[in-house]
Design a protein around this motif. Structure first.
Motif, PDB file in Angstrom:
ATOM      1  N   ARG A  53     -29.569  37.138   1.623  1.00 48.59           N
ATOM      2  CA  ARG A  53     -28.232  37.501   1.133  1.00 48.59           C
ATOM      3  C   ARG A  53     -28.041  37.068  -0.315  1.00 48.59           C
ATOM      4  O   ARG A  53     -27.206  37.620  -1.023  1.00 48.59           O
ATOM      5  CB  ARG A  53     -27.140  36.910   2.025  1.00 48.59           C
ATOM      6  CG  ARG A  53     -26.947  35.415   1.850  1.00 48.59           C
ATOM      7  CD  ARG A  53     -25.875  34.840   2.723  1.00 48.59           C
ATOM      8  NE  ARG A  53     -24.564  35.076   2.156  1.00 48.59           N
ATOM      9  CZ  ARG A  53     -23.424  34.743   2.736  1.00 48.59           C
ATOM     10  NH1 ARG A  53     -23.436  34.180   3.921  1.00 48.59           N
ATOM     11  NH2 ARG A  53     -22.285  34.978   2.159  1.00 48.59           N
ATOM     12  N   PHE A  54     -28.847  36.092  -0.778  1.00 47.80           N
ATOM     13  CA  PHE A  54     -28.740  35.595  -2.152  1.00 47.80           C
ATOM     14  C   PHE A  54     -29.791  36.195  -3.084  1.00 47.80           C
ATOM     15  O   PHE A  54     -29.971  35.708  -4.198  1.00 47.80           O
ATOM     16  CB  PHE A  54     -28.843  34.062  -2.154  1.00 47.80           C
ATOM     17  CG  PHE A  54     -27.728  33.415  -1.385  1.00 47.80           C
ATOM     18  CD1 PHE A  54     -26.420  33.488  -1.839  1.00 47.80           C
ATOM     19  CD2 PHE A  54     -27.983  32.760  -0.196  1.00 47.80           C
ATOM     20  CE1 PHE A  54     -25.389  32.907  -1.128  1.00 47.80           C
ATOM     21  CE2 PHE A  54     -26.952  32.176   0.524  1.00 47.80           C
ATOM     22  CZ  PHE A  54     -25.651  32.253   0.060  1.00 47.80           C
ATOM     23  N   TYR A  55     -30.447  37.233  -2.644  1.00 42.97           N
ATOM     24  CA  TYR A  55     -31.474  37.880  -3.454  1.00 42.97           C
ATOM     25  C   TYR A  55     -30.880  38.298  -4.803  1.00 42.97           C
ATOM     26  O   TYR A  55     -29.875  39.004  -4.862  1.00 42.97           O
ATOM     27  CB  TYR A  55     -32.011  39.094  -2.694  1.00 42.97           C
ATOM     28  CG  TYR A  55     -33.122  39.834  -3.406  1.00 42.97           C
ATOM     29  CD1 TYR A  55     -34.392  39.290  -3.484  1.00 42.97           C
ATOM     30  CD2 TYR A  55     -32.892  41.080  -3.964  1.00 42.97           C
ATOM     31  CE1 TYR A  55     -35.416  39.966  -4.115  1.00 42.97           C
ATOM     32  CE2 TYR A  55     -33.912  41.770  -4.600  1.00 42.97           C
ATOM     33  CZ  TYR A  55     -35.165  41.210  -4.675  1.00 42.97           C
ATOM     34  OH  TYR A  55     -36.184  41.880  -5.308  1.00 42.97           O
ATOM     35  N   ASN A  56     -31.496  37.833  -5.882  1.00 42.77           N
ATOM     36  CA  ASN A  56     -31.052  38.102  -7.266  1.00 42.77           C
ATOM     37  C   ASN A  56     -29.645  37.576  -7.565  1.00 42.77           C
ATOM     38  O   ASN A  56     -28.980  38.071  -8.473  1.00 42.77           O
ATOM     39  CB  ASN A  56     -31.134  39.591  -7.599  1.00 42.77           C
ATOM     40  CG  ASN A  56     -32.565  40.046  -7.765  1.00 42.77           C
ATOM     41  OD1 ASN A  56     -33.437  39.266  -8.133  1.00 42.77           O
ATOM     42  ND2 ASN A  56     -32.818  41.310  -7.488  1.00 42.77           N
ATOM     43  N   LYS A  57     -29.186  36.591  -6.812  1.00 43.08           N
ATOM     44  CA  LYS A  57     -27.854  36.013  -7.033  1.00 43.08           C
ATOM     45  C   LYS A  57     -27.918  34.519  -7.356  1.00 43.08           C
ATOM     46  O   LYS A  57     -26.896  33.848  -7.378  1.00 43.08           O
ATOM     47  CB  LYS A  57     -26.971  36.259  -5.809  1.00 43.08           C
ATOM     48  CG  LYS A  57     -26.709  37.748  -5.552  1.00 43.08           C
ATOM     49  CD  LYS A  57     -25.793  37.963  -4.387  1.00 43.08           C
ATOM     50  CE  LYS A  57     -25.501  39.402  -4.061  1.00 43.08           C
ATOM     51  NZ  LYS A  57     -25.640  40.409  -5.034  1.00 43.08           N
ATOM     52  N   ILE A  58     -29.130  34.011  -7.620  1.00 44.21           N
ATOM     53  CA  ILE A  58     -29.320  32.584  -7.871  1.00 44.21           C
ATOM     54  C   ILE A  58     -29.935  32.384  -9.247  1.00 44.21           C
ATOM     55  O   ILE A  58     -30.887  33.075  -9.628  1.00 44.21           O
ATOM     56  CB  ILE A  58     -30.252  31.949  -6.814  1.00 44.21           C
ATOM     57  CG1 ILE A  58     -29.701  32.161  -5.401  1.00 44.21           C
ATOM     58  CG2 ILE A  58     -30.441  30.461  -7.104  1.00 44.21           C
ATOM     59  CD1 ILE A  58     -30.661  31.725  -4.298  1.00 44.21           C
TER      60      ILE A  58
END
Length: 169
Positions: A53-58
């Motif tokens: 769910r955090f793919y490319n959001k960190i």
């Protein structure tokens, strides 16, 4: 009541100054996420749906240089965070920036869960099964189609807290 910790003020204000879309910043030192932040390569691996769910959001900061006591440090961290939801602060902890309290809470809760599964999977000593980039992108997109579940999660926790006995120590 009382004064806020100066390091919290410097970190949070840096994000608020640089991200007008952000209305809530949460910064914690949860055990599993902080353990990942303390690794030489502090990357959240895509090993579970809570990771995906955090793919490319960190974003990741490995420039830890002590306590944040100056405005410049908050601005530096905000610059590294960019437009991401989560900042892993190397040798320190995790910061979440979101447009609402319920989104920030849900994010910080599930980033800790993602790190828990990563640490436990790695602790087996066996090869970890990484989810493909394509599937991670789909899972992440699906998680953010509606944020109603984030609100429901936050409301459930708020109900539990309001029903618990709080005493002064």
């Amino acid at each position: 009541d009382g004064e806020a910790d100066i390091t919290a003020v410097k970190i949070h204000l840096g994000v608020y100054r640089n991200r007008p879309d952000v209305k809530c910043v949460m910064h914690c030192h949860m055990p599993y996420a902080t353990a990942v932040a303390c690794l030489e390569n502090p990357v959240v691996e895509m090993v579970h749906q809570n990771s995906a769910r955090f793919y490319n959001k960190i974003a990741y900061d490995q420039g830890y240089n002590g306590l944040a006591t100056a405005d410049e440090e908050g601005d530096r961290l905000a610059s590294i965070l960019g437009d991401k939801l989560v900042l892993f602060m190397g040798n320190h902890g995790v910061l979440v920036a979101a447009p609402t309290i319920y989104e920030a809470f849900d994010t910080i809760y599930y980033i800790e869960r993602a790190c828990l599964y990563q640490v436990l999977a790695r602790a087996t000593g066996k090869k970890v099964n990484i989810i493909s980039d394509e599937l991670c992108a789909k899972i992440s997109k699906d998680f953010y189609v509606s944020k109603v579940y984030m609100l429901k999660h936050f409301q459930a926790i708020a109900r539990m807290l309001s029903n618990s006995e709080i005493t002064d120590i």
